[in-house]
Scaffold this motif. Structure first.
Motif, short mmCIF file in Angstrom:
data_model
loop_
_atom_site.label_atom_id
_atom_site.label_comp_id
_atom_site.label_asym_id
_atom_site.label_seq_id
_atom_site.Cartn_x
_atom_site.Cartn_y
_atom_site.Cartn_z
N ARG A 55 -49.10 -26.26 -15.29
CA ARG A 55 -48.10 -25.31 -14.77
C ARG A 55 -47.51 -25.81 -13.45
O ARG A 55 -46.31 -25.77 -13.23
CB ARG A 55 -48.77 -23.94 -14.59
N THR B 259 -45.10 -28.66 -14.00
CA THR B 259 -43.80 -28.18 -14.51
C THR B 259 -42.97 -27.61 -13.37
O THR B 259 -41.77 -27.94 -13.23
CB THR B 259 -44.04 -27.09 -15.57
N ILE B 260 -43.62 -26.77 -12.55
CA ILE B 260 -42.89 -26.16 -11.42
C ILE B 260 -42.46 -27.24 -10.43
O ILE B 260 -41.37 -27.18 -9.86
CB ILE B 260 -43.75 -25.06 -10.75
N VAL C 202 -41.55 -30.27 -11.07
CA VAL C 202 -40.33 -30.94 -11.57
C VAL C 202 -39.10 -30.12 -11.20
O VAL C 202 -38.09 -30.64 -10.74
CB VAL C 202 -40.40 -31.18 -13.09
N TYR C 203 -39.19 -28.79 -11.39
CA TYR C 203 -38.04 -27.92 -11.04
C TYR C 203 -37.76 -28.01 -9.53
O TYR C 203 -36.60 -28.10 -9.12
CB TYR C 203 -38.33 -26.46 -11.39
N CYS D 168 -36.01 -31.18 -8.60
CA CYS D 168 -34.56 -31.13 -8.90
C CYS D 168 -33.83 -30.37 -7.79
O CYS D 168 -32.75 -30.78 -7.35
CB CYS D 168 -34.31 -30.45 -10.25
N ALA E 221 -33.72 -32.53 -4.71
CA ALA E 221 -32.75 -33.62 -4.91
C ALA E 221 -31.33 -33.10 -4.72
O ALA E 221 -30.50 -33.76 -4.08
CB ALA E 221 -32.92 -34.22 -6.30
N ALA E 222 -31.05 -31.91 -5.26
CA ALA E 222 -29.71 -31.33 -5.13
C ALA E 222 -29.39 -31.04 -3.66
O ALA E 222 -28.30 -31.36 -3.17
CB ALA E 222 -29.61 -30.05 -5.95
#
Lengths: 78, 201
Positions: free
Chosen positions: A2, A5-6, A8-9, A12, A15-16
């Motif tokens: 879990r 997964t979090i 990775v979000y 992103c 990075a943005a």
């Protein structure tokens, strides 16, 4: 798993934010052109054409539909 | 007879516009397929219809539209404030929320269909190309990780807990009235942004 997964979000998201900060950082020489366009300029370029404009509008609409109207969380199969 | 340079430039621009349209039609088609697998036919149908309409438009089979009319900012702001307030107060997953979201979606799509006046050509397009090349992988990784989480989390409640989609993480926040109000405001603001950006600034 879990946490991965979090992560990775979050990666992103970071990075943005980093890309936007990089595009907006003050230049030593204001006459020098920017190396990277900001998100707003990129959106302006995308939205000038009909296909990306309508595609982005449909995706925007779906976000409202998905989170406010219909089933947001899919039930597990088992 | 060989084509004149301006003819060639025009043909190249037309080809590029068609390629861009096909690329975005493909993106909409992929999202429609994912929604179909998710067993949400209404969502799938909306993406598929949008893809079909854009494909017809790219093929020149739709009638030409008049130039876009400029909407006064005060009108947009007023409508946005009313819309956001109603959406914040409408019960989540209720009929009123459905009517509001559907109505606003149709309104924004209809208003955004005519092309805005062409923006000034960029003196140096490289910063824009670099930005698109940098943002592209971020969007793709987010999309693929969403899809992977959904597929891996599908079998049981335990796997779902281990592989949460962004929707599952945000869902509890939106159940709170403040979370719903913030989302409604951000969603309406994004819609106004999509309507007002893209032309010359």
């Amino acid at each position: 798993m879990r946490e991965l997964t979090i992560a990775v979000y979050l990666l992103c998201l970071v990075a943005a934010l980093a890309l936007e900060l990089l595009a907006r950082r003050p230049r030593r020489d204001p006459e020098q052109p920017r190396r990277l366009s900001a998100l707003g300029a990129m959106l302006d370029a995308l939205l000038a054409r009909r296909a990306p404009r309508i595609a982005l509008i449909v995706f925007w609409w779906w976000l409202g539909w998905h989170f406010l109207v219909v089933r947001t969380v899919d039930p597990p199969l088992g | 007879m060989a084509a004149q340079p301006s003819e060639r430039t025009g043909r190249r621009a037309g080809l590029r516009a068609a390629l861009v349209a096909v690329l975005w039609v493909a993106v909409l088609g992929i999202i429609a397929t994912v929604q179909l697998v998710r067993e949400v036919p209404v969502d799938a149908a909306v993406f598929a219809i949008a893809a079909a309409v854009l494909l017809l438009d790219a093929a020149g089979l739709l009638p030409a539209t008049p130039a876009r009319r400029r909407i006064p900012r005060t009108v947009l702001l007023g409508a946005g404030l009313v819309g956001a307030a109603l959406l914040a107060l409408a019960p989540r997953h209720g009929v009123a929320a459905g009517v509001l979201v559907a109505g606003m979606g149709i309104a924004v799509a209809a208003l955004a269909w005519p092309d805005p006046p062409a923006p000034e050509p960029l003196r140096d397009p490289r910063p824009l190309r670099r930005a698109m090349a940098a943002w592209g992988p971020v969007v793709v990784v987010l999309g693929l990780s969403q899809l992977a989480s959904w597929l891996l989390g599908r079998p049981t409640a335990e796997t779902k807990l281990a592989h949460p989609a962004v929707s599952e993480l945000l869902d509890p926040l939106l159940d709170h009235p403040l979370g719903q109000a913030l989302f409604a405001a951000a969603w309406v603001a994004a819609g106004i942004g999509l309507l007002t950006r893209g032309g010359p600034r």
